[in-house]
Design a protein around this motif. Structure first.
Motif, PDB file in Angstrom:
ATOM      1  N   MET A 367       0.845  -1.490   0.341  1.00  0.00           N
ATOM      2  CA  MET A 367      -0.014   0.225  -0.383  1.00  0.00           C
ATOM      3  C   MET A 367       1.188   1.163  -0.052  1.00  0.00           C
ATOM      4  N   LEU A 368       0.737   2.396  -0.641  1.00  0.00           N
ATOM      5  CA  LEU A 368       1.045   3.107  -0.730  1.00  0.00           C
ATOM      6  C   LEU A 368      -0.135   4.290  -0.630  1.00  0.00           C
ATOM      7  N   PRO A 369      -0.632   4.758   0.111  1.00  0.00           N
ATOM      8  CA  PRO A 369      -1.364   5.867   0.494  1.00  0.00           C
ATOM      9  C   PRO A 369      -1.267   6.582   0.470  1.00  0.00           C
ATOM     10  N   ALA A 370      -1.952   7.947   0.064  1.00  0.00           N
ATOM     11  CA  ALA A 370      -1.679   9.455  -0.344  1.00  0.00           C
ATOM     12  C   ALA A 370      -1.620  10.038   0.761  1.00  0.00           C
ATOM     13  N   MET A 371      -0.335  11.032   1.486  1.00  0.00           N
ATOM     14  CA  MET A 371      -0.122  11.168   2.291  1.00  0.00           C
ATOM     15  C   MET A 371      -0.928  11.988   2.705  1.00  0.00           C
ATOM     16  N   ASN A 372      -2.351  12.535   2.507  1.00  0.00           N
ATOM     17  CA  ASN A 372      -3.336  13.219   3.339  1.00  0.00           C
ATOM     18  C   ASN A 372      -4.883  12.174   3.232  1.00  0.00           C
ATOM     19  N   ILE A 373      -4.060  11.058   3.232  1.00  0.00           N
ATOM     20  CA  ILE A 373      -5.294  10.019   3.641  1.00  0.00           C
ATOM     21  C   ILE A 373      -6.083  10.415   4.659  1.00  0.00           C
ATOM     22  N   THR A 374      -7.144   9.473   5.526  1.00  0.00           N
ATOM     23  CA  THR A 374      -7.619  10.290   6.500  1.00  0.00           C
ATOM     24  C   THR A 374      -7.960   9.232   6.857  1.00  0.00           C
ATOM     25  N   ARG A 375      -8.335   9.410   8.488  1.00  0.00           N
ATOM     26  CA  ARG A 375      -8.538   8.153   9.537  1.00  0.00           C
ATOM     27  C   ARG A 375      -9.846   7.551   9.183  1.00  0.00           C
ATOM     28  N   GLY A 376     -10.869   8.365   8.182  1.00  0.00           N
ATOM     29  CA  GLY A 376     -12.142   7.261   8.223  1.00  0.00           C
ATOM     30  C   GLY A 376     -11.760   7.034   6.617  1.00  0.00           C
ATOM     31  N   GLU A 377     -11.071   7.013   5.874  1.00  0.00           N
ATOM     32  CA  GLU A 377     -10.813   6.569   4.133  1.00  0.00           C
ATOM     33  C   GLU A 377     -10.182   5.265   4.930  1.00  0.00           C
ATOM     34  N   VAL A 378      -9.198   5.629   5.895  1.00  0.00           N
ATOM     35  CA  VAL A 378      -7.899   4.083   6.506  1.00  0.00           C
ATOM     36  C   VAL A 378      -8.896   3.509   6.884  1.00  0.00           C
ATOM     37  N   ASP A 379      -9.886   3.728   7.641  1.00  0.00           N
ATOM     38  CA  ASP A 379     -10.394   2.883   8.690  1.00  0.00           C
ATOM     39  C   ASP A 379     -11.036   2.182   7.257  1.00  0.00           C
ATOM     40  N   GLU A 380     -12.264   2.643   6.184  1.00  0.00           N
ATOM     41  CA  GLU A 380     -12.864   1.705   5.065  1.00  0.00           C
ATOM     42  C   GLU A 380     -12.062   1.075   4.763  1.00  0.00           C
ATOM     43  N   ALA A 381     -11.026   1.523   4.192  1.00  0.00           N
ATOM     44  CA  ALA A 381      -9.738   0.218   3.851  1.00  0.00           C
ATOM     45  C   ALA A 381     -10.122  -0.700   4.364  1.00  0.00           C
ATOM     46  N   LEU A 382      -9.542  -0.487   5.365  1.00  0.00           N
ATOM     47  CA  LEU A 382      -8.960  -1.903   6.442  1.00  0.00           C
ATOM     48  C   LEU A 382     -10.405  -2.944   6.690  1.00  0.00           C
ATOM     49  N   GLY A 383     -11.835  -2.251   6.263  1.00  0.00           N
ATOM     50  CA  GLY A 383     -12.430  -2.875   6.550  1.00  0.00           C
ATOM     51  C   GLY A 383     -12.678  -3.685   5.523  1.00  0.00           C
ATOM     52  N   ILE A 384     -12.625  -3.234   4.342  1.00  0.00           N
ATOM     53  CA  ILE A 384     -12.787  -4.039   3.564  1.00  0.00           C
ATOM     54  C   ILE A 384     -11.868  -5.334   3.265  1.00  0.00           C
ATOM     55  N   LEU A 385     -11.044  -4.669   3.504  1.00  0.00           N
ATOM     56  CA  LEU A 385      -9.381  -5.891   3.411  1.00  0.00           C
ATOM     57  C   LEU A 385      -9.395  -6.724   4.061  1.00  0.00           C
ATOM     58  N   GLU A 386      -9.831  -6.278   5.480  1.00  0.00           N
ATOM     59  CA  GLU A 386      -9.861  -7.419   6.621  1.00  0.00           C
ATOM     60  C   GLU A 386     -11.247  -8.474   6.049  1.00  0.00           C
ATOM     61  N   LYS A 387     -12.316  -8.461   5.373  1.00  0.00           N
ATOM     62  CA  LYS A 387     -13.269  -8.451   4.707  1.00  0.00           C
ATOM     63  C   LYS A 387     -12.678  -9.885   4.584  1.00  0.00           C
ATOM     64  N   GLY A 388     -12.254  -9.053   2.911  1.00  0.00           N
ATOM     65  CA  GLY A 388     -11.828  -9.971   1.773  1.00  0.00           C
ATOM     66  C   GLY A 388     -10.451 -11.106   3.003  1.00  0.00           C
ATOM     67  N   MET A 389      -9.776 -11.404   3.509  1.00  0.00           N
ATOM     68  CA  MET A 389      -8.937 -11.458   4.268  1.00  0.00           C
ATOM     69  C   MET A 389      -9.805 -12.900   4.803  1.00  0.00           C
ATOM     70  N   GLY A 390     -11.370 -12.397   5.245  1.00  0.00           N
ATOM     71  CA  GLY A 390     -11.968 -13.859   6.010  1.00  0.00           C
ATOM     72  C   GLY A 390     -12.148 -14.520   4.780  1.00  0.00           C
ATOM     73  N   GLU A 391     -11.804 -14.117   3.949  1.00  0.00           N
ATOM     74  CA  GLU A 391     -12.643 -15.114   3.259  1.00  0.00           C
ATOM     75  C   GLU A 391     -10.860 -15.857   2.583  1.00  0.00           C
ATOM     76  N   GLU A 392      -9.724 -15.620   2.532  1.00  0.00           N
ATOM     77  CA  GLU A 392      -8.535 -16.201   1.872  1.00  0.00           C
ATOM     78  C   GLU A 392      -8.836 -18.150   1.588  1.00  0.00           C
TER      79      GLU A 392
END
Ligand SMILES: Cc1ncc(COP(=O)(O)O)c(C=O)c1O
Length: 392
Positions: A367-392
């Motif tokens: 991941m090379l997120p934008a330098m100005n990414i917000t906490r809210g955007e990170v939480d949203e992204a990690l929520g998607i990632l975690e769900k995806g990992m749950g299907e591994e």
């Protein structure tokens, strides 16, 4: 045009040298992108690190608009205000280096390799670089890139390059001889799997170069311009290179590269030795100046450090849930999560759920997120990632 219509144009008219995902992006804002049908994606890998301020940062857009109305291009046998100003911004935030501007990372590295040869006595021409490095796609850059897959089909690559494992100083010492003119290293290998060069190792390389009269080049194409939470990656270790190369985030989305050299080394690049027609043009330099100003005015170096620690902390916490996470590493907003198996399926699953991430070196989610990414955007992204990992 619909996405399908654009894809058809590519099939007919664009060389298919990239493996492309079937998405056509038409608009971007910050860490979000929209496709031709209006679907919104969250982007944690904006432009492979180019869109360091996210997509279409207003300050960069405005600077481009203003510059486009004044002067787009003049040749490098004249002077241009934005080029001088950008060189000043880089020098004052780094080691007082002088800049040569080009248009990409590979070009910056080509220039650095040429300058290292010029700046060392005749007879010194060899380079040591590192296993799993990535320095770009020109012939010299792939020769410096110690990954056979990038050489295949293009042999013979340039002679004089030898490769040592990262963080193995003894191996480097064995490869160096009186004909070695330089060592090129990424402070953190990006494409090679987000591998961090240790401070001790970089200090060892500095001492070795000083002892043997060699040029130390840091490829900061990915680590530069705020990505790690400092202006330049070398500032994390306190080890100063003789030359550093920049590109990617430098222009806030516009193509620009630079090699930055200590003044005494830079002095060897005299007229006739090197050039770039487009290099340092006013448009690209205006975008880069606006990028520097935005990083400063928005306090992004501190934000990068904090949000980077937050992301790494959240990913590390996932290790208790998913035992296939081998490692989480990186600095600032340059983050790798190594899995025990290939990561391509996870990337696909995230994409289907509206999240863009990358997998490099087969098993490292990058991941090379934008330098100005917000906490809210990170939480949203990690929520998607975690769900995806749950299907591994
Ligand atoms: C460390 C490093 N060096 C050089 C390059 C090549 O840059 P460009 O694609 O702009 O030529 C890259 C690109 O990913 C990179 O990550």
């Amino acid at each position: 045009m619909t996405s399908n219509e654009t894809i058809k144009l590519y099939e007919k008219y664009v060389i298919s040298n990239y493996t492309r995902l079937p998405i056509v992006f038409v608009r971007g804002e910050g860490s979000r992108l929209w496709n031709a049908e209006g679907r919104c994606y969250l982007d944690l890998f904006p432009g492979w690190g180019v869109d360091g301020l996210g997509h279409c940062h207003p300050r960069v857009v405005e600077a481009i608009r203003a510059q486009a109305g004044k002067l787009l291009h003049v040749a490098n046998n004249y002077y241009m205000e934005p080029q001088g100003e950008l060189a000043r911004l880089i020098a004052q935030r780094s080691f007082g280096g002088k800049s040569f501007f080009c248009n990409s990372g590979a070009e910056a590295n080509e220039g650095a390799l040429k300058l290292a040869r010029l700046a060392t006595p005749p007879g010194k021409h060899k380079f040591v670089t590192f296993t799993n490095s990535f320095h770009g796609r020109t012939l010299a850059a792939i020769s410096a890139t110690a990954q056979p897959k990038y050489h295949r089909g293009f042999e013979p690559i340039f002679p004089g390059f030898s490769y040592a494992p990262l963080n193995d100083l003894a191996a480097v010492e064995k490869l160096v001889d009186d004909e070695t003119c330089g060592i090129m290293v990424e402070p953190i290998q990006g494409e090679g799997g987000v591998n961090i060069a240790s401070d001790d190792f970089l200090r060892g390389l500095r001492a070795l170069c000083d002892r043997r009269g060699m040029i130390l080049i840091f490829d900061e194409v990915q680590t530069g311009c705020g990505r790690t939470g400092k202006w330049f990656g070398y500032q994390q270790s306190g080890v100063t290179p003789d030359i550093m190369t920049l590109a990617k985030a430098l222009g806030g989305g516009v193509a620009i590269g630079a090699l930055v050299a200590k003044p005494e080394v830079a002095a060897k690049l005299v007229p006739g030795t090197h050039a770039s027609t487009f290099g340092g043009n006013p448009l690209a330099c205006a975008a880069a100046i606006a990028t520097f100003q935005a990083i400063e005015e928005e306090g992004l170096l501190d934000h990068v450090t904090q949000i980077g620690e937050y992301i790494q902390g959240r990913l590390t916490a996932l290790r208790s849930k998913f035992d296939f996470i081998r490692d989480v590493r990186g600095k600032g907003v340059m983050i790798g999560m190594e899995l025990a198996h290939p990561g391509a399926k996870l990337v696909e699953r995230c994409l289907a759920a509206g999240l863009l991430i990358n997998c490099t070196h087969d098993t490292v989610i990058r991941m090379l997120p934008a330098m100005n990414i917000t906490r809210g955007e990170v939480d949203e992204a990690l929520g998607i990632l975690e769900k995806g990992m749950g299907e591994e």
